[in-house]
Design an enzyme around this catalytic site. Structure first.
Site, mmCIF file in Angstrom:
data_model
loop_
_atom_site.group_PDB
_atom_site.id
_atom_site.type_symbol
_atom_site.label_atom_id
_atom_site.label_comp_id
_atom_site.label_asym_id
_atom_site.label_seq_id
_atom_site.Cartn_x
_atom_site.Cartn_y
_atom_site.Cartn_z
ATOM 1 N N ARG A 257 53.076 58.860 104.911
ATOM 2 C CA ARG A 257 54.138 59.382 104.032
ATOM 3 C C ARG A 257 55.317 58.442 104.191
ATOM 4 O O ARG A 257 55.830 58.257 105.309
ATOM 5 C CB ARG A 257 54.526 60.809 104.423
ATOM 6 C CG ARG A 257 55.838 61.239 103.794
ATOM 7 C CD ARG A 257 56.141 62.702 103.945
ATOM 8 N NE ARG A 257 55.277 63.491 103.076
ATOM 9 C CZ ARG A 257 55.470 64.782 102.795
ATOM 10 N NH1 ARG A 257 56.497 65.421 103.320
ATOM 11 N NH2 ARG A 257 54.643 65.438 102.000
ATOM 12 N N HIS B 222 52.668 61.863 94.594
ATOM 13 C CA HIS B 222 52.218 62.785 95.645
ATOM 14 C C HIS B 222 50.797 63.269 95.285
ATOM 15 O O HIS B 222 50.600 64.446 94.973
ATOM 16 C CB HIS B 222 53.196 63.946 95.761
ATOM 17 C CG HIS B 222 53.068 64.750 97.026
ATOM 18 N ND1 HIS B 222 52.218 64.392 98.063
ATOM 19 C CD2 HIS B 222 53.678 65.910 97.418
ATOM 20 C CE1 HIS B 222 52.318 65.297 99.029
ATOM 21 N NE2 HIS B 222 53.188 66.217 98.671
ATOM 22 N N GLN C 256 48.921 66.477 96.847
ATOM 23 C CA GLN C 256 49.446 67.767 96.392
ATOM 24 C C GLN C 256 48.766 68.197 95.097
ATOM 25 O O GLN C 256 48.369 69.358 94.942
ATOM 26 C CB GLN C 256 50.970 67.655 96.159
ATOM 27 C CG GLN C 256 51.595 68.929 95.662
ATOM 28 C CD GLN C 256 51.540 70.041 96.703
ATOM 29 O OE1 GLN C 256 51.952 69.838 97.834
ATOM 30 N NE2 GLN C 256 51.015 71.211 96.335
ATOM 31 N N ASP D 152 59.629 71.990 91.059
ATOM 32 C CA ASP D 152 59.784 71.400 92.400
ATOM 33 C C ASP D 152 61.279 71.363 92.694
ATOM 34 O O ASP D 152 62.116 71.607 91.810
ATOM 35 C CB ASP D 152 59.149 69.989 92.403
ATOM 36 C CG ASP D 152 59.143 69.336 93.780
ATOM 37 O OD1 ASP D 152 59.326 70.052 94.794
ATOM 38 O OD2 ASP D 152 58.970 68.105 93.859
ATOM 39 N N CYS E 250 55.120 73.063 94.882
ATOM 40 C CA CYS E 250 54.457 72.415 96.024
ATOM 41 C C CYS E 250 55.067 72.841 97.360
ATOM 42 O O CYS E 250 54.427 72.667 98.403
ATOM 43 C CB CYS E 250 54.507 70.904 95.871
ATOM 44 S SG CYS E 250 56.169 70.211 95.951
ATOM 45 N N ARG F 57 45.881 72.504 100.320
ATOM 46 C CA ARG F 57 46.136 71.152 100.827
ATOM 47 C C ARG F 57 45.117 70.826 101.916
ATOM 48 O O ARG F 57 44.578 69.723 101.994
ATOM 49 C CB ARG F 57 47.556 71.052 101.429
ATOM 50 C CG ARG F 57 48.690 71.219 100.435
ATOM 51 C CD ARG F 57 48.769 70.056 99.480
ATOM 52 N NE ARG F 57 48.935 68.784 100.159
ATOM 53 C CZ ARG F 57 50.092 68.296 100.607
ATOM 54 N NH1 ARG F 57 51.209 68.963 100.409
ATOM 55 N NH2 ARG F 57 50.159 67.110 101.210
HETATM 56 N N1 CP Z 1 54.314 69.988 99.671
HETATM 57 C C1 CP Z 1 54.478 69.169 100.720
HETATM 58 O O1 CP Z 1 54.041 68.007 100.714
HETATM 59 O O2 CP Z 1 55.114 69.732 101.783
HETATM 60 P P1 CP Z 1 55.627 69.021 103.119
HETATM 61 O O3 CP Z 1 56.782 68.157 102.727
HETATM 62 O O4 CP Z 1 56.009 70.135 104.016
HETATM 63 O O5 CP Z 1 54.512 68.180 103.681
HETATM 64 N N1 NVA Z 2 59.748 66.019 95.414
HETATM 65 C C1 NVA Z 2 59.755 66.429 96.804
HETATM 66 C C2 NVA Z 2 58.400 66.852 97.231
HETATM 67 C C3 NVA Z 2 58.300 67.344 98.652
HETATM 68 C C4 NVA Z 2 56.920 67.733 99.045
HETATM 69 C C5 NVA Z 2 60.272 65.301 97.671
HETATM 70 O O1 NVA Z 2 59.861 64.141 97.459
HETATM 71 O O2 NVA Z 2 61.123 65.551 98.531
#
Ligand code: CP
Ligand code: NVA
Length: 308
Positions: free
Chosen positions: A107, A134, A137, A225, A266, A294
């Site tokens: 990530r 992402h 997700q 989101d 998400c 997930r």
């Molecule tokens: N939805 C998601 O990716 O959550 P986290 O940021 O908690 O991993």
């Molecule tokens: N759009 C959000 C998703 C988190 C899972 C971010 O990038 O922070």
């Protein structure tokens, strides 16, 4: 061995294989204690590393638990505690990690970091979120939709809010799984042109409708989101909130959708900003099924990457 970097760069047949495999593994585990391994442990003897340059709850825990259920050992690495955060190149980090581990999930911020890792690692790399996409997700989201309502192909999905990284993977999925996607949000927060062009070229153009109530009419699924993503500057918070407030998913918006429409987010959510608690905890909401899936979807992604 393939990487899992994005939905639009993975063949539709492979995406379907992953969803089917996730569903089968979920069914096979029904009622079983979470800490026990699956009946089949195809990752036994493998080492999985999970690198986080941004915070995470779901991605971190679901990958870790999933890899263990498949028989692997795992290590969670925080980007700022690695030499990665002190100037070692991504390419060198990728080469070194490939001597120790069988699979890398990362990530990160810049998409270029993910691609550099994948280019120089000799083991598969999985995208656990970048500023732009992402994909894991949305694999879980497609699985969740189909679990509740059957095939997603041909359905109307409406995204209300920021045209962000999670939306981007929905745009990719619309093309690959064949559903209709409508974006409703303020023009300054429109999705990136590259993703809209991808959907156009694939024959599944994203509909843009500024009026959220019109956009939501007849929807099978409404998704939103957070209004401020992890990579967005704190200084933009107030402006974004002002721009996005008309796009909150609330009872009035859900009432425009089909009576059996689903609601997804998400998570993490800011309750009563992008969606009201009434909707998040209401009868349309499948947000915790998404979170659970997930785990199953990513187990299938890991197996697909390793060919086991
Ligand atoms: N939805 C998601 O990716 O959550 P986290 O940021 O908690 O991993
Ligand atoms: N759009 C959000 C998703 C988190 C899972 C971010 O990038 O922070």
């Amino acid at each position: 061995m393939p990487d899992f970097l994005d939905i639009h760069t993975t063949a539709p047949a492979d995406l379907r294989t992953i969803i089917d495999s996730a569903r089968a593994m979920k069914d096979a585990r029904a009622g079983r204690p979470k800490g026990t391994p699956d009946d089949e442990t195809p990752l036994a003897g493998r080492m999985v590393s999970l690198i986080f340059e941004k915070p995470s709850t779901r991605t971190r825990v679901s990958f870790d638990v999933g890899a263990r259920q498949l028989g692997a050992q795992t290590m969670v690495l925080s980007g700022h505690e690695m030499q990665l955060g002190h100037g070692e190149t991504i390419a060198d980090t990728a080469r070194v990690l490939s001597r120790y581990v069988d699979l890398i999930m990362i990530r990160t911020f810049e998409e270029a970091t993910l691609h550099e890792m994948a280019e120089h690692a000799s083991v598969p790399v999985i995208n656990g979120l970048t500023n732009r996409t992402h994909p894991c997700q949305i694999m879980a989201d497609v699985m969740t939709y189909e679990e509740h309502r059957g095939p997603i192909t041909g359905r109307k999905v409406v995204w209300s809010g920021d045209g962000n990284n999670v939306f981007a993977s929905f745009a990719h999925a619309a093309a690959q799984f064949g559903f209709d996607l409508t974006f409703t949000g303020p023009e300054p927060l429109d999705p990136e042109r590259e993703w809209l062009d991808f959907a156009d070229a694939a024959g599944h153009p994203v509909t843009i409708e500024r009026d959220p109530l019109k956009a939501a009419a007849g929807a099978d699924l409404i998704v939103t989101d957070t209004w401020v993503s992890m990579h967005d500057p704190e200084s933009a918070r107030e402006r974004r909130h002002n721009q996005l407030r008309p796009y909150q998913v609330n009872a009035a918006l859900m009432a425009q959708a089909k009576p059996d429409a689903l609601f997804m987010h998400c998570l993490p959510a800011h309750r009563n900003d992008e969606a009201t608690s009434e909707v998040m905890d209401g009868p349309h909401s499948v947000i915790f099924d998404e979170a659970e899936n997930r785990l199953h979807a990513q187990k299938a992604v890991m197996r697909w990457c390793l060919g086991v």
